[in-house]
Design a protein around this motif. Structure first.
Motif, PDB file in Angstrom:
ATOM      1  N   HIS A   1       0.824  -1.212   0.000  1.00 60.86           N
ATOM      2  CA  HIS A   1       0.000   0.000   0.000  1.00 60.86           C
ATOM      3  C   HIS A   1       0.856   1.259   0.000  1.00 60.86           C
ATOM      4  CE1 HIS A   1      -2.940  -3.005   1.803  1.00 60.86           C
ATOM      5  NE2 HIS A   1      -3.414  -2.691   0.621  1.00 60.86           N
ATOM      6  N   ILE A   2       1.531   1.478  -1.129  1.00 68.52           N
ATOM      7  CA  ILE A   2       2.328   2.685  -1.307  1.00 68.52           C
ATOM      8  C   ILE A   2       2.033   3.258  -2.687  1.00 68.52           C
ATOM      9  CG2 ILE A   2       4.169   1.923   0.248  1.00 68.52           C
ATOM     10  CD1 ILE A   2       5.832   1.176  -2.194  1.00 68.52           C
ATOM     11  N   PRO A   3       2.256   4.554  -2.879  1.00 60.34           N
ATOM     12  CA  PRO A   3       2.023   5.135  -4.205  1.00 60.34           C
ATOM     13  C   PRO A   3       2.911   4.487  -5.266  1.00 60.34           C
ATOM     14  CG  PRO A   3       2.282   6.858  -2.552  1.00 60.34           C
ATOM     15  CD  PRO A   3       2.664   5.573  -1.892  1.00 60.34           C
ATOM     16  N   LEU A   4       2.413   4.431  -6.473  1.00 56.85           N
ATOM     17  CA  LEU A   4       3.167   3.810  -7.553  1.00 56.85           C
ATOM     18  C   LEU A   4       4.515   4.495  -7.762  1.00 56.85           C
ATOM     19  CD1 LEU A   4       2.963   1.550  -9.647  1.00 56.85           C
ATOM     20  CD2 LEU A   4       1.892   3.186 -11.210  1.00 56.85           C
ATOM     21  N   LYS A   5       4.552   5.800  -7.550  1.00 57.61           N
ATOM     22  CA  LYS A   5       5.805   6.529  -7.760  1.00 57.61           C
ATOM     23  C   LYS A   5       6.889   6.135  -6.757  1.00 57.61           C
ATOM     24  CE  LYS A   5       4.398  10.575  -4.978  1.00 57.61           C
ATOM     25  NZ  LYS A   5       5.356  10.346  -3.910  1.00 57.61           N
ATOM     26  N   ASP A   6       6.506   5.473  -5.653  1.00 56.76           N
ATOM     27  CA  ASP A   6       7.471   5.078  -4.632  1.00 56.76           C
ATOM     28  C   ASP A   6       7.901   3.626  -4.731  1.00 56.76           C
ATOM     29  OD1 ASP A   6       7.235   7.636  -3.581  1.00 56.76           O
ATOM     30  OD2 ASP A   6       5.701   7.047  -2.105  1.00 56.76           O
ATOM     31  N   VAL A   7       7.327   2.877  -5.661  1.00 57.30           N
ATOM     32  CA  VAL A   7       7.574   1.439  -5.706  1.00 57.30           C
ATOM     33  C   VAL A   7       9.035   1.127  -6.013  1.00 57.30           C
ATOM     34  CG1 VAL A   7       7.102  -0.668  -7.008  1.00 57.30           C
ATOM     35  CG2 VAL A   7       5.217   0.764  -6.230  1.00 57.30           C
ATOM     36  N   ALA A   8       9.616   1.778  -7.007  1.00 57.45           N
ATOM     37  CA  ALA A   8      10.985   1.442  -7.412  1.00 57.45           C
ATOM     38  C   ALA A   8      11.965   1.623  -6.265  1.00 57.45           C
ATOM     39  CB  ALA A   8      11.399   2.286  -8.615  1.00 57.45           C
ATOM     40  N   ALA A   9      11.801   2.685  -5.481  1.00 58.74           N
ATOM     41  CA  ALA A   9      12.707   2.907  -4.358  1.00 58.74           C
ATOM     42  C   ALA A   9      12.473   1.892  -3.242  1.00 58.74           C
ATOM     43  CB  ALA A   9      12.536   4.325  -3.821  1.00 58.74           C
ATOM     44  N   ALA A  10      11.220   1.484  -3.036  1.00 58.22           N
ATOM     45  CA  ALA A  10      10.910   0.534  -1.970  1.00 58.22           C
ATOM     46  C   ALA A  10      11.307  -0.889  -2.320  1.00 58.22           C
ATOM     47  CB  ALA A  10       9.416   0.582  -1.651  1.00 58.22           C
ATOM     48  N   LEU A  11      11.441  -1.163  -3.603  1.00 55.86           N
ATOM     49  CA  LEU A  11      11.717  -2.523  -4.063  1.00 55.86           C
ATOM     50  C   LEU A  11      13.221  -2.793  -4.004  1.00 55.86           C
ATOM     51  CD1 LEU A  11      10.216  -5.008  -5.256  1.00 55.86           C
ATOM     52  CD2 LEU A  11      10.822  -4.102  -7.516  1.00 55.86           C
ATOM     53  N   THR A  12      13.729  -3.015  -2.829  1.00 57.95           N
ATOM     54  CA  THR A  12      15.153  -3.270  -2.627  1.00 57.95           C
ATOM     55  C   THR A  12      15.451  -4.754  -2.794  1.00 57.95           C
ATOM     56  OG1 THR A  12      14.922  -3.658  -0.257  1.00 57.95           O
ATOM     57  CG2 THR A  12      15.243  -1.360  -0.989  1.00 57.95           C
ATOM     58  N   PRO A  13      16.718  -5.113  -3.010  1.00 57.05           N
ATOM     59  CA  PRO A  13      17.059  -6.539  -3.062  1.00 57.05           C
ATOM     60  C   PRO A  13      16.640  -7.289  -1.800  1.00 57.05           C
ATOM     61  CG  PRO A  13      18.871  -5.222  -3.908  1.00 57.05           C
ATOM     62  CD  PRO A  13      17.873  -4.258  -3.343  1.00 57.05           C
ATOM     63  N   ALA A  14      16.783  -6.665  -0.645  1.00 58.08           N
ATOM     64  CA  ALA A  14      16.400  -7.339   0.602  1.00 58.08           C
ATOM     65  C   ALA A  14      14.909  -7.607   0.649  1.00 58.08           C
ATOM     66  CB  ALA A  14      16.830  -6.502   1.797  1.00 58.08           C
ATOM     67  N   VAL A  15      14.098  -6.627   0.228  1.00 54.33           N
ATOM     68  CA  VAL A  15      12.646  -6.806   0.231  1.00 54.33           C
ATOM     69  C   VAL A  15      12.245  -7.944  -0.700  1.00 54.33           C
ATOM     70  CG1 VAL A  15      10.478  -5.747  -0.545  1.00 54.33           C
ATOM     71  CG2 VAL A  15      12.038  -4.463   0.936  1.00 54.33           C
ATOM     72  N   LEU A  16      12.783  -7.956  -1.898  1.00 55.08           N
ATOM     73  CA  LEU A  16      12.413  -8.997  -2.853  1.00 55.08           C
ATOM     74  C   LEU A  16      12.936 -10.355  -2.410  1.00 55.08           C
ATOM     75  CD1 LEU A  16      11.025  -9.773  -5.433  1.00 55.08           C
ATOM     76  CD2 LEU A  16      13.071  -9.080  -6.712  1.00 55.08           C
ATOM     77  N   ARG A  17      14.144 -10.403  -1.885  1.00 49.71           N
ATOM     78  CA  ARG A  17      14.703 -11.669  -1.402  1.00 49.71           C
ATOM     79  C   ARG A  17      13.849 -12.243  -0.272  1.00 49.71           C
ATOM     80  NH1 ARG A  17      19.095  -9.843   0.176  1.00 49.71           N
ATOM     81  NH2 ARG A  17      20.266 -10.116  -1.773  1.00 49.71           N
ATOM     82  N   ASP A  18      13.480 -11.406   0.692  1.00 47.80           N
ATOM     83  CA  ASP A  18      12.669 -11.893   1.811  1.00 47.80           C
ATOM     84  C   ASP A  18      11.298 -12.356   1.329  1.00 47.80           C
ATOM     85  OD1 ASP A  18      14.731 -11.329   3.537  1.00 47.80           O
ATOM     86  OD2 ASP A  18      13.814  -9.517   4.374  1.00 47.80           O
ATOM     87  N   THR A  19      10.712 -11.612   0.394  1.00 51.60           N
ATOM     88  CA  THR A  19       9.406 -11.993  -0.138  1.00 51.60           C
ATOM     89  C   THR A  19       9.469 -13.361  -0.796  1.00 51.60           C
ATOM     90  OG1 THR A  19       8.803  -9.676  -0.486  1.00 51.60           O
ATOM     91  CG2 THR A  19       7.561 -11.324  -1.730  1.00 51.60           C
ATOM     92  N   LEU A  20      10.496 -13.600  -1.577  1.00 51.19           N
ATOM     93  CA  LEU A  20      10.631 -14.882  -2.267  1.00 51.19           C
ATOM     94  C   LEU A  20      10.902 -16.021  -1.289  1.00 51.19           C
ATOM     95  CD1 LEU A  20      12.621 -13.585  -5.344  1.00 51.19           C
ATOM     96  CD2 LEU A  20      10.395 -14.720  -5.438  1.00 51.19           C
ATOM     97  N   ARG A  21      11.726 -15.778  -0.294  1.00 53.11           N
ATOM     98  CA  ARG A  21      12.018 -16.825   0.692  1.00 53.11           C
ATOM     99  C   ARG A  21      10.761 -17.188   1.488  1.00 53.11           C
ATOM    100  NH1 ARG A  21      17.244 -18.121   1.126  1.00 53.11           N
ATOM    101  NH2 ARG A  21      18.856 -16.579   0.635  1.00 53.11           N
TER     102      ARG A  21
END
Length: 339
Positions: free
Chosen positions: A165-185
């Motif tokens: 639940h964040i604005p679309l303009k903020d997604v790229a900055a929020a999408l860090t390697p750690a966030v994606l790695r944890d999500t996948l794990r």
């Protein structure tokens, strides 16, 4: 550490916002499922729809086994009756306590899972200074501040948004390697533990149109997503992607994976709500207990009118049962057949 509940233990339903449709869909779901599974509703019984047969219990042990004649209720006095469509600040603490009580029962092994009816964050803030953005964050705190992710699931599709639940303009900055790695794990581990998928296949969307088209429409895929997926593949993850988001969700594509991890809210939720708008289920992955919820809100505008659709609540309870069964099987396997 969550204790393992006995097979006959109930699935807890927390009441949610009394002024919404939560009490109605819970009662309707019990009418469909009460003869097949053990259920236990926590809330003020005055808030159930008029004519709902119920019996008060003092602990979860009294709600073991199917309950076709009356809905077992762990009664709480919220201090005021329900007015459909009009939230009462006096109910807020009771709503919060019902969730916490349900989690306590599941973690103690007295219940198999919790299915949460919809809450209103605004009503809880107004009435009890609720300090969490929503259900998911509160449940994670009750579990000891564990990392969690949100899954939306139906029979045809499971999707997990890496950012929510964040604005679309903020997604790229929020999408860090750690966030994606944890999500996948967390997603991979949950597919094994909660859905009985021994070797999960996960499709991963790109962030940009055409998954960046080799850097011509964005570089996040080339610079971050693809290298991260390669690193996880080296650890044994079965990952497809990064894939163009517009070609991932037709029937033939869905047959090739067990869950899809998407980069932002609408990329994940539009396909599942299109495929099964009424029957989607919200699942919190990563908790030490099973939690599901219907994929809709309080629906104040139709509360009390007898027209609420319980399809999602029914699906959420069935999924909670199936996930609890999968966890019990996994626990039995880990202990050599005995739990």
């Amino acid at each position: 550490m969550t204790a393992v509940a006995a097979p006959g233990a109930p699935i807890v339903i927390s009441c949610g916002e009394p002024a919404g449709i939560g009490p109605e869909v819970a009662a309707d779901a019990w009418r469909v499922l009460g003869g097949d599974m053990a259920l236990l509703w926590i809330g003020d019984p005055r808030h159930l729809p008029s004519g709902t047969p119920y019996r008060e219990v003092t602990d979860a042990a009294q709600a073991h086994g199917p309950c076709p004649d009356a809905l077992p209720v762990l009664a709480r006095d919220f201090g005021a009756p329900r007015v459909p469509g009009t939230p009462n600040p006096a109910h807020a603490q009771g709503v919060i306590d019902a969730i916490a009580d349900g989690v306590g029962l599941v973690m103690a092994g007295a219940a198999r899972a919790i299915c949460t009816a919809p809450i209103s964050k605004a009503a809880l803030i107004d009435g009890a200074d609720f300090a969490y953005p929503g259900h998911t964050e509160f449940l994670a705190a009750l579990a000891g501040d564990v990392p969690v992710v949100m899954m939306l699931a139906c029979a045809e599709l499971r999707v997990v948004p890496a950012t929510i639940h964040i604005p679309l303009k903020d997604v790229a900055a929020a999408l860090t390697p750690a966030v994606l790695r944890d999500t996948l794990r967390i997603t991979r581990d949950a597919l094994i533990r909660d859905f009985g998928t021994a070797a999960p296949r996960i499709a991963v969307a790109g962030l940009n149109p055409h998954a960046g088209e080799d850097g011509k429409m964005g570089t996040e895929e080339r610079e971050m997503i693809a290298p991260l997926l390669d690193a996880l593949r080296a650890e044994g993850f079965d990952l497809a992607g990064p894939l163009p988001g517009d070609t991932m969700f037709h029937a033939a594509a869905r047959a090739g994976y067990d869950a899809a991890v998407c980069m932002y809210h609408d990329q994940a939720l539009i396909p599942i709500k299109t495929i099964d708008f009424a029957g989607g289920v919200n699942v919190t992955l990563g908790l030490p207990f099973v939690r599901t919820s219907p994929d809709h809100g309080t629906a104040y505008g139709i509360a009390g009118q007898g027209v609420a659709d319980a399809t999602s609540m029914i699906a959420a309870l069935r999924m909670a049962r199936d996930m609890a069964d999968a966890r019990m099987g996994a626990a039995a396997g880990a202990s050599g057949g005995s739990i």
